[in-house]
Design a protein around this motif. Sequence first.
Motif, PDB file in Angstrom:
ATOM      1  N   TYR A 244       0.828  -1.202   0.000  1.00 16.17           N
ATOM      2  CA  TYR A 244       0.000   0.000   0.000  1.00 16.17           C
ATOM      3  C   TYR A 244       0.865   1.255   0.000  1.00 16.17           C
ATOM      4  CZ  TYR A 244      -3.681  -3.143   1.752  1.00 16.17           C
ATOM      5  OH  TYR A 244      -4.573  -4.168   1.915  1.00 16.17           O
ATOM      6  N   SER A 245       0.460   2.237  -0.801  1.00 16.13           N
ATOM      7  CA  SER A 245       0.977   3.600  -0.707  1.00 16.13           C
ATOM      8  C   SER A 245      -0.158   4.446  -0.157  1.00 16.13           C
ATOM      9  CB  SER A 245       1.353   4.154  -2.091  1.00 16.13           C
ATOM     10  OG  SER A 245       2.589   3.670  -2.520  1.00 16.13           O
TER      11      SER A 245
ATOM     12  N   GLY B  71      -3.448  -3.185  -9.676  1.00 14.55           N
ATOM     13  CA  GLY B  71      -3.660  -2.326  -8.521  1.00 14.55           C
ATOM     14  C   GLY B  71      -4.898  -1.458  -8.642  1.00 14.55           C
ATOM     15  N   ASN B  72      -5.200  -0.785  -7.533  1.00 15.24           N
ATOM     16  CA  ASN B  72      -6.356   0.106  -7.497  1.00 15.24           C
ATOM     17  C   ASN B  72      -6.243   1.092  -6.340  1.00 15.24           C
ATOM     18  OD1 ASN B  72      -7.107  -2.522  -5.941  1.00 15.24           O
ATOM     19  ND2 ASN B  72      -8.440  -0.959  -5.076  1.00 15.24           N
TER      20      ASN B  72
ATOM     21  N   PHE C  15      -3.199   3.465  -2.510  1.00 12.56           N
ATOM     22  CA  PHE C  15      -3.115   2.628  -3.695  1.00 12.56           C
ATOM     23  C   PHE C  15      -2.638   1.258  -3.245  1.00 12.56           C
ATOM     24  CE2 PHE C  15      -1.510   0.804  -7.612  1.00 12.56           C
ATOM     25  CZ  PHE C  15      -2.518   1.149  -8.494  1.00 12.56           C
ATOM     26  N   LYS C  16      -3.297   0.197  -3.759  1.00  5.91           N
ATOM     27  CA  LYS C  16      -2.991  -1.170  -3.343  1.00  5.91           C
ATOM     28  C   LYS C  16      -2.586  -2.019  -4.539  1.00  5.91           C
ATOM     29  CE  LYS C  16      -6.337  -4.085  -2.834  1.00  5.91           C
ATOM     30  NZ  LYS C  16      -7.597  -4.635  -2.342  1.00  5.91           N
TER      31      LYS C  16
ATOM     32  N   TYR D 218       7.164  -1.338  -7.119  1.00  3.21           N
ATOM     33  CA  TYR D 218       7.426  -0.186  -7.983  1.00  3.21           C
ATOM     34  C   TYR D 218       6.212   0.221  -8.809  1.00  3.21           C
ATOM     35  CZ  TYR D 218      12.216   0.340  -6.546  1.00  3.21           C
ATOM     36  OH  TYR D 218      13.341   0.596  -5.786  1.00  3.21           O
ATOM     37  N   THR D 219       5.389  -0.735  -9.228  1.00  2.00           N
ATOM     38  CA  THR D 219       4.131  -0.364  -9.884  1.00  2.00           C
ATOM     39  C   THR D 219       3.301   0.476  -8.932  1.00  2.00           C
ATOM     40  OG1 THR D 219       4.074  -2.311 -11.315  1.00  2.00           O
ATOM     41  CG2 THR D 219       1.965  -1.258 -10.848  1.00  2.00           C
ATOM     42  N   ASN D 220       3.255   0.064  -7.687  1.00  2.00           N
ATOM     43  CA  ASN D 220       2.475   0.761  -6.674  1.00  2.00           C
ATOM     44  C   ASN D 220       2.945   2.201  -6.477  1.00  2.00           C
ATOM     45  OD1 ASN D 220       1.885   1.662  -3.842  1.00  2.00           O
ATOM     46  ND2 ASN D 220       0.713  -0.236  -3.853  1.00  2.00           N
TER      47      ASN D 220
END
Length: 158
Positions: free
Chosen positions: A57-58, A85-86, A98-99, A119-121
Motif C-alpha cells: 500500500y501507498s 492495482g487500485n 493505492f494497493k 514499484y508499480t504501486n
Amino acid sequence: MGQILEQVVDFFEKENWQFSKIEDEPALQTAFTSDQGTWLCFAQAVEDEATQRFFFYSVCPLKAQDHMPAVAEFITRANYGLSIGNFELDFADGEIRFKTSIDVTEDGFGLATIERLVYTNVLMMDRYLPGLMTILSGSASPEQAIQAIESVPEPVEA
C-alpha cells in the motif's frame, strides 16, 4: 516473521530502503519520496493454511476529509482501466491509498515479483498524486484532474 515478509525484507535491503517491522502485525512500514512528495507505504502478508497473499500500500499524505465525493469520483475514474492495482478510499476517515496485491504460489513469488508490485504501486501513487492534490485544494474537477494526468503517456521502463 513469515516467509513472504522475509522475502520483502530481502527486497528492501537489496534496494536500500529504510523500513521497520510493525509490532504484533505481519507487516512492514517504509516511506517513498519522489518529486511529488513523500508518503508512507506498508507491506502486509497473510499467511495461513488456506491463504498466502502479499499486499503493498501507498498511503496518500493527505486525507479526503471535506472533499469525499470529489475524491471518490477521482479514484473511480483513475481505477477504470488500471490493469494492476487500485485506489481505495476509506469513507470513515478519508484515507486514500493505492494497493497492489498477489496470491502467492510456491513457484511464483520472489524478488522480481515483489519489485514489480512495489514499484508499480509507488509509480501509480506518484503519477496520480498531483491530481489528488488539485482535488483536495479544490482547483480542479475530478474529470479535469484525470484528463490532465492521463493525457501524458506513462513512462516506459528501460
